[in-house]
Scaffold this motif. Structure first.
Motif, short mmCIF file in Angstrom:
data_model
loop_
_atom_site.label_atom_id
_atom_site.label_comp_id
_atom_site.label_asym_id
_atom_site.label_seq_id
_atom_site.Cartn_x
_atom_site.Cartn_y
_atom_site.Cartn_z
N HIS A 106 1.36 5.49 0.17
CA HIS A 106 0.82 6.77 0.63
C HIS A 106 1.75 7.88 0.16
CE1 HIS A 106 -1.81 4.30 3.07
NE2 HIS A 106 -0.74 3.73 3.63
N ASN A 158 -2.60 1.92 -7.18
CA ASN A 158 -3.72 1.03 -6.90
C ASN A 158 -4.84 1.83 -6.23
OD1 ASN A 158 -2.59 -1.45 -7.86
ND2 ASN A 158 -1.30 -1.52 -6.05
N GLU A 159 -6.05 1.31 -6.30
CA GLU A 159 -7.21 2.06 -5.84
C GLU A 159 -7.15 2.41 -4.36
OE1 GLU A 159 -10.62 -0.19 -6.96
OE2 GLU A 159 -10.51 0.37 -9.09
N THR A 160 -6.54 1.55 -3.55
CA THR A 160 -6.50 1.79 -2.11
C THR A 160 -5.31 2.65 -1.68
OG1 THR A 160 -5.32 -0.31 -1.83
CG2 THR A 160 -7.72 -0.35 -1.57
N ASP A 161 -4.41 2.99 -2.61
CA ASP A 161 -3.33 3.92 -2.29
C ASP A 161 -3.91 5.31 -2.02
OD1 ASP A 161 -1.60 1.83 -2.77
OD2 ASP A 161 -1.11 2.45 -4.81
N THR A 162 -3.17 6.13 -1.29
CA THR A 162 -3.67 7.47 -0.98
C THR A 162 -2.72 8.55 -1.48
OG1 THR A 162 -2.60 7.61 1.20
CG2 THR A 162 -4.81 6.61 1.10
N HIS A 196 -8.03 8.48 -1.31
CA HIS A 196 -7.78 7.23 -2.02
C HIS A 196 -7.68 7.49 -3.53
CE1 HIS A 196 -9.21 5.25 1.77
NE2 HIS A 196 -8.17 4.49 1.46
N SER A 235 3.99 -0.69 4.42
CA SER A 235 3.49 0.20 3.39
C SER A 235 4.60 1.14 2.94
CB SER A 235 2.29 1.01 3.89
OG SER A 235 2.69 1.89 4.92
N PRO A 268 0.85 -1.20 0.00
CA PRO A 268 0.00 0.00 0.00
C PRO A 268 0.88 1.25 0.00
CG PRO A 268 -0.79 -1.59 1.60
CD PRO A 268 0.53 -2.11 1.11
N LYS A 312 1.47 7.85 8.13
CA LYS A 312 1.16 6.61 7.41
C LYS A 312 2.33 5.64 7.38
CE LYS A 312 -2.97 7.84 5.68
NZ LYS A 312 -4.21 7.05 5.82
N ILE A 370 -8.67 5.94 -5.96
CA ILE A 370 -9.88 5.68 -6.75
C ILE A 370 -10.68 6.97 -6.97
CG2 ILE A 370 -11.39 5.12 -4.79
CD1 ILE A 370 -12.57 2.89 -6.53
#
Length: 565
Positions: free
Chosen positions: A217, A249-253, A271, A312, A215, A307, A273
């Motif tokens: 951030h 990726n969609e869940t990355d911020t 996010h 991550s 993940p 984060k 997305i």
């Protein structure tokens, strides 16, 4: 007052002359050493004997400015430097220490250029058979060269860092079958210096699929000062950020912070997305005001640290022309001192340089080096796509940190050697196994290449032992691997060498010539062009280099003929 006798006067004059001589030697001792060598060192209390009583000839030793030393004879333990006040003859380690201390006393450039980095000297293995450096995956120096040539000029000598030119390009090294990276060793006769060989040390990092990435951030820190208004600065930065977001990726911020005359939180962690929201925040950026870079960097790190964890990626991405004239912290050292704790928590850094004129190449590179990160220069949307899309995994995710390479040349086979580049990545030999000493990072899929020019001697069977030491991201203790290069593995001719070696030699040779390296005085750009031409290997970035090299040669020929270049 009593009148002085003739003898007293003579004594006073003698004392005055002696005092003047002592002061002169103390003040100019380093320059005297450069002019007259080891015997002049004795004038300032630096006469040494070691390794059988041989005097050191390496007056321009480029090792770490943090700590000093050398390996002991067995290569697995280290001899501490001799005490500074010891009257007895000193060891090789002590010679290195004094040489580096003398260099530290020299003036350091504080303007828009690097402090002078002298090219590595040719070193006799009888005096020092170890070469130790941190890996480097930065590429800004080469991209800056490309822009200068495209606009009709050449970059300043001190912006040419050989390793960043060589490591800009892809090399087809074997992928690691296990572990984080694999080492590829190769050697062949030098195309530049008769009687010498080139030895290539190549590292290939493991590739990580998008679905396998940790993940991520990101905190974008964007310079929105008035100097960023031109199309090749803020507008290009906006395009680059969008390309990077597209690859997440969609869940990355993603969070967004800007700095000009003041610092502003533009977007909280969002996010990936939610692309429309992120892109709207990016599109709304405008330029104006001063440049409070230090304050902005501190705030961005504070956000990223929230984060940070071992599972991550937490990274600050600075996009700027590098000019900084406002804020509490105006130097790289001061800025990094304020955020050093965040670096230790695992936050990494990418510095993205944009534009020309007031571009601070020196500042961008130093920030990236100290921030456990990487440094890029973006001169076009195509380069933004290369860094933020095609090689996104390597830009974002570190697979090995504090990566050090130590090459031990066998004196029975190698008379001497020279490392091309990596001057500001040098590490003291004794600190190879000191896991507290900071080194370089390798990202997913990255390749790292280093070239040595070596002179063979004798009939020894082994050329070198290559040791690579690295930590897992967030790790404390490093693991070490060893790889041996035998004399039988050296190619009999350059034609037998891989395209990887031949092309890397062309790039390194060009960089060494253009930066005016004394050791490259007799080298030829025509030779470099012939090498590159035969090693393009259907790769577009190599073909582009060949075109740039031809342009440089044509302009230099025009200049010799009396033209404007």
């Amino acid at each position: 007052m009593k009148r002085l006798t003739g003898l007293s006067k003579l004594a006073l004059v003698t004392l005055g002359v002696v005092a003047l001589l002592v002061a002169t030697v103390s003040l100019f001792g380093n320059n005297i050493r450069k002019l007259f060598g080891a015997q002049a060192e004795a004038l300032v209390g630096s006469e040494y004997s070691g390794n059988g009583g041989a005097l050191a000839s390496r007056q321009f030793q480029r090792k770490s400015l943090k700590t000093f030393g050398d390996n002991s004879a067995d290569g697995d333990s280290y001899a501490a430097p001799a005490p500074a006040a010891a009257p007895a003859p000193r060891s090789v380690a002590a010679r290195k220490q004094v040489a580096q201390l003398a260099e530290r006393a020299e003036p350091v450039t504080t303007g828009n250029t690097h402090a002078e980095e002298r090219p590595n000297p040719f070193t006799l293995t009888s005096e020092d058979r170890f070469s130790t450096f941190a890996v480097d995956v930065d590429t800004a120096s080469y991209t800056l060269f490309r822009r200068y040539v495209t606009e009709g000029g050449l970059p300043p000598d001190d912006s040419i860092r050989v390793e960043e030119w060589v490591n800009y390009f892809r090399y087809r090294y074997p992928s690691p079958e296990e572990g984080d990276f694999r080492v590829d060793l190769e050697g062949a006769p030098s195309p530049f210096t008769p009687g010498r060989h080139l030895v290539k040390v190549g590292l290939q990092g493991r590739v990580i699929a998008k679905s396998q990435r940790k993940p991520t951030h990101l905190v974008f820190l964007v310079d929105t000062s008035g100097s960023m208004s031109s199309p090749d600065k803020l507008p290009l930065a906006q395009k680059a950020m969008k390309l990077m977001v597209d690859g997440l990726n969609e869940t990355d911020t993603v969070a967004l912070v800007t700095y000009a005359g003041s610092v502003r939180d533009v977007l909280p962690p969002t996010h990936a997305i939610e692309r429309s929201e992120i892109f709207a925040a990016i599109d709304a950026l405008t330029s104006g005001g001063g440049t409070a870079m230090g304050d902005g960097l501190e705030l961005a790190y504070r956000h990223a640290a929230k984060k940070a964890n071992p599972y991550s990626v937490s990274r600050v991405v600075v996009l700027t022309d590098g000019d900084t004239n406002l804020g509490r912290n105006l130097t790289a050292d001061a800025m990094l001192a304020n955020v050093q704790g965040y670096v230790q928590e695992g936050v990494t850094l990418s510095t993205i340089g944009l534009g020309m004129g007031n571009y601070r190449d020196d500042l961008m590179e130093r920030l990236a080096n100290k921030g456990n990160g990487n440094c890029f220069y973006i001169d076009s949307e195509r380069e933004a796509r290369r860094v933020f899309q095609e090689r996104l995994a390597g830009t974002l995710e570190v697979i090995a940190q504090d990566v050090k390479v130590q090459v031990e040349f066998d004196p029975a086979t190698v008379r001497g050697y020279r490392l091309l580049g990596y001057e500001n990545r040098a590490i003291a030999d004794r600190d190879f196994r000191n896991d507290k000493v900071d080194a370089g990072e390798i990202g997913a899929g990255h390749t790292v290449t280093a070239l040595y020019e070596v002179e063979l001697a004798g009939e020894g069977a082994n050329v070198a032992m290559v040791r690579v030491r690295a930590k897992r991201p967030g790790g404390v203790e490093a693991a070490e691997q060893r790889f041996s290069l035998a004399r039988t593995q050296l190619h009999g001719s350059l034609r037998e060498a891989s395209a990887n070696l031949r092309f890397a030699a062309a790039v390194a040779g060009t960089a060494d010539i253009l930066r005016g390296a004394p050791q490259a005085g007799d080298w030829s750009l025509a030779t470099a062009e012939a090498l590159a031409e035969g090693a393009v290997d259907d790769m577009s970035d190599r073909a582009e280099f060949l075109s740039l090299l031809r342009t440089v040669r044509e302009r230099r020929a025009t200049s010799v003929a009396g033209g404007p270049y």
